[in-house]
Design an enzyme around this catalytic site. Structure first.
Site, PDB file in Angstrom:
ATOM      1  CE  LYS A  70      -4.053  -2.001   2.263  1.00  0.00           C
ATOM      2  NZ  LYS A  70      -3.593  -3.384   2.584  1.00  0.00           N
ATOM      3  NE  ARG A 111      -7.655  14.750  23.154  1.00  0.00           N
ATOM      4  CZ  ARG A 111      -7.409  13.607  23.784  1.00  0.00           C
ATOM      5  NH1 ARG A 111      -8.175  12.558  23.544  1.00  0.00           N
ATOM      6  NH2 ARG A 111      -6.426  13.507  24.644  1.00  0.00           N
ATOM      7  CE1 TYR A 144      -4.174  18.161  33.907  1.00  0.00           C
ATOM      8  CE2 TYR A 144      -2.552  17.024  35.243  1.00  0.00           C
ATOM      9  CZ  TYR A 144      -3.193  18.181  34.876  1.00  0.00           C
ATOM     10  OH  TYR A 144      -2.856  19.371  35.464  1.00  0.00           O
ATOM     11  NE  ARG A 145       1.537   9.090  36.949  1.00  0.00           N
ATOM     12  CZ  ARG A 145       2.060   7.905  37.213  1.00  0.00           C
ATOM     13  NH1 ARG A 145       1.450   6.813  36.824  1.00  0.00           N
ATOM     14  NH2 ARG A 145       3.186   7.807  37.877  1.00  0.00           N
ATOM     15  N   GLY A 188      -9.293  13.681  26.854  1.00  0.00           N
ATOM     16  CA  GLY A 188     -10.624  13.217  26.458  1.00  0.00           C
ATOM     17  C   GLY A 188     -11.511  12.992  27.671  1.00  0.00           C
ATOM     18  CG  ASN A 224      -1.917  -0.080  30.250  1.00  0.00           C
ATOM     19  OD1 ASN A 224      -0.828   0.257  30.704  1.00  0.00           O
ATOM     20  ND2 ASN A 224      -3.058   0.471  30.612  1.00  0.00           N
TER      21      ASN A 224
END
Length: 644
Positions: A366, A444, A476-477, A484, A579
């Site tokens: 692609k 946001r 934020y952290r 959001g 995560n």
DNA sequence: GCCC
DNA sequence: CAGTACG
DNA sequence: GGGCCGCTACTG
């Protein structure tokens, strides 16, 4: 670039003492290089859009002298507010208040002075070391210390109304309290022992400066988490730390190497070839996405933006499709697009694309097509009329692929169709709220607003129990400029025999009374453990006179047992891709990681991985560092964990 | 989709 | 249970 | 050909 953005980029830059470039004999100036250590500034430039050259220079000046420049005003962290609006002699209070997001000057804490830039330049060396006036002991750059005198803050106060603020005007003693905590010198030295191989090694004049520790202090500040702040880029040293040689896992060792190579890239003659070699090495080194810190992609322009745009467009089409197959395509695209976005050079061939880990045959083809024709036919092929509608419906909170497609096949095409329950479709309570606040939820908010709401919620929480640990997590952290939602983690040390049991319920009703929480999306379920629960709702920021605060914001509150706080911090800090990668790695190493802890000896049923036939035992959960270390993942600050 |  | 949401 | 996070949490 705005002033806030510039301040943020400074965080990631090493502290290069300004004197390092001055010839060695200039002892007249060398003492200045840590002059501003232990000071945390918020700089009011008055520039609405772009930071001027002089603003940047002054921020650099602070940074290079060991000071911190906050990207966002935080009354809990700031020690000095520098007001440097259009006319340096007549600081503009209105502009200052707007920048700080405050209503009146008295909202600034009394111990925080508002000073003109001139104050920063008032430092003078005290040759005989006499301790009179506003003296400071600073490192002299040669391993010793000198005494420096600065003017009292009130002498350069920006506003008559606040001359009393800060030190000197009268003995408030207010800002002595944060003196002690900013001196992690022993730690710094210790951590350098482990980290120095891959960190700067050519800067012998900067022995006592840890750029890492400085950056950590800063972002630690920005992020507002002060539970555990032992900072190190490499392996962490909480608890009895293993000697460097004890890094038994291969990925860990490889990691150290790859960080090194990454740092060398700018200095080698053939950066392109080297990058490809590095990529290959990573490939066979079984590296996990979570292993390498995000080297900060936000600064530079992406040389492959057109490719990224096209692939993203295609990914969004697949996202709106209902099959499991498409779900994994999206997962795959999101990872490969991220790699392409951070790839430092223009991709020029199929081969080159193919050599990027995460980019396979299909995507490389692609890319080739985009390079040759500027178009991607697949986008037109995949596009069908239903996708726009399904995408629209999926924007409703509580509506996923299946419901969206059901509604589409039921004949619904617009949000109004849904509101009218066209053709008898069912809409749940949560979806109803999602519908009502469709735009709010999909918009946001500025970072500052998230901070403001958090502060209000924290205030209420702490008034219920002053021993609560309340922190803001999520994007934020991770240091994002917009958020959001607002993610709040609550726990409480139990050493006094108490816990946070019952706190969430009281907190929620208090917040409802205050009018901060407006809608509930999901309520906590304490069945398993009274200390563990999740709340989701919509809130608004605390009311200020004369302003509408109608925009509803998603707020998530999570409570966890104190013992699980480390695992919970990891989970709740994210990002999601990080995560998943971390959990995947844990899994491959025979562990299992979730928001409660890292477990060993977990045996999963072979045919159904969802079933754990043996629970295993918990081996870490109290600190993030512990979990990183066991998994052989180099320590990464929240803002380095951005993977998507 | 990519990777083993 | 399936569906959705969370980082 | 099978895995791709979590015996995640919550709703209905």
């Amino acid at each position: 670039m705005t002033a806030a953005e510039y301040a943020q980029t400074l965080q990631l830059k090493p502290v290069v003492p300004a004197t390092a470039t001055v010839s060695g004999g200039d002892s007249q100036r060398k003492w200045r290089h840590l002059l501003l250590k232990d000071f945390t500034f918020f700089y009011v430039s008055g520039e609405l859009t772009y930071a001027s050259q002089s603003t940047k220079k002054r921020m650099d000046y602070i940074h290079c002298r060991g000071g911190i420049v906050l990207p966002a005003y935080d009354p809990e962290l700031v020690t000095h507010i520098i007001v440097d609006t259009a006319n340096p002699d007549k600081p503009d209070a209105g502009v200052t208040l707007r920048t700080l997001g405050l209503k009146k000057l008295s909202d600034i804490p009394d111990h925080v002075p508002t000073v003109k830039w001139k104050w920063v330049n008032s430092a003078k060396l005290v040759p005989n070391g006499d301790r009179a006036g506003n003296f400071r002991i600073v490192e002299d750059g040669n391993g010793g210390h000198v005494t420096v005198r600065m003017d009292w803050e009130f002498m350069h106060s920006a506003f008559v109304a606040r001359v009393h603020a800060g030190k000197g005007f009268k003995n408030t003693g207010g800002n002595e309290k944060d003196k002690g905590k900013g001196k992690p010198k022993a730690k710094t030295t210790a951590q350098r022992k482990e980290g120095e191989n891959s960190e700067e090694e050519d800067n012998d004049s900067a022995e006592d400066i840890s750029d890492i520790s400085c950056a950590c202090r800063l972002i630690g500040s920005v992020v507002g988490v002060r539970l555990i702040f032992v900072c190190s880029r490499n392996f962490t040293q909480d608890a009895p730390s293993p000697p460097p040689s004890a890094k038994e896992t291969t990925p860990a060792v490889n990691q150290t190497k790859s960080v090194q190579s990454e740092r060398e890239i700018p200095f080698i003659s053939d950066p392109l070839g080297e990058f490809e070699a590095l990529a290959k090495e990573e490939k066979k080194a079984e590296g996990f996405l979570c292993d390498a810190p995000n080297s900060n992609s936000l600064t530079s322009e992406c040389p492959n933006q057109d490719i990224v745009d096209k692939l993203e467009e295609l990914m969004e089409l697949h996202r709106a499709k209902p099959t499991e197959e498409d779900k994994w395509r999206v997962y795959s695209y999101s990872k490969s697009i991220r790699k392409i976005r951070t790839y430092p050079h223009r991709i020029t061939s199929y081969e080159e694309a193919r050599n990027i880990p995460g980019v396979g045959d299909k995507t490389a083809l692609k890319i080739k097509e985009i390079l040759e024709t500027g178009e991607l036919r697949r986008i037109d092929i995949e596009y069908t009329e239903d996708l726009d509608v399904v995408h629209l419906f999926q924007g409703i909170y509580g509506v996923g692929q299946h419901i969206a497609y059901m509604w589409y096949s039921a004949g619904c095409r617009t949000l109004d169709d849904i509101r009218e329950r066209k053709n008898g479709i069912k809409v749940s309570d949560v979806q109803e709220i999602g519908l009502k606040y469709y735009d709010d939820i999909n918009t946001r908010m500025p970072r500052a607003e998230a901070g403001e709401i958090f502060t209000a919620i924290k205030r209420t929480a702490v008034s219920i129990d002053p021993h609560l640990y309340v922190e803001i997590m999520g994007s934020y952290r991770r240091g994002k400029a917009t958020c959001g939602d607002i993610d709040i983690l609550i726990t409480r040390p139990t050493d006094d025999g108490n816990s946070h049991e019952g706190v969430l319920a009281s907190l929620l009703s208090a917040l409802q009374r205050e009018g901060i929480i407006r809608e509930n999306l999901s309520m906590p379920d304490f069945k398993d453990d009274p200390l563990e629960a999740v709340y989701r709702g919509l809130c608004v920021r605390p009311l200020r006179e004369g302003e509408g605060h109608d925009t509803k914001r998603l707020v998530h509150i999570l409570t966890v047992p104190y013992k699980s706080r480390g695992a919970a911090l990891i989970y709740y800090t994210g990002d999601d891709i990080f995560n998943r990668s971390l959990r995947l790695k844990a899994n491959k190493m025979g562990y299992s990681l979730n928001q409660r802890g890292l477990f060993a000896g977990v045996v999963r049923s072979t045919e159904n991985k969802m079933i754990k036939t043996c629970d295993g035992h918990i081996i870490a959960s109290e600190t993030e560092q512990e979990i990183f270390r066991i998994l052989g993942v180099p320590w990464q600050e929240p803002w380095e964990r951005v993977r998507s």
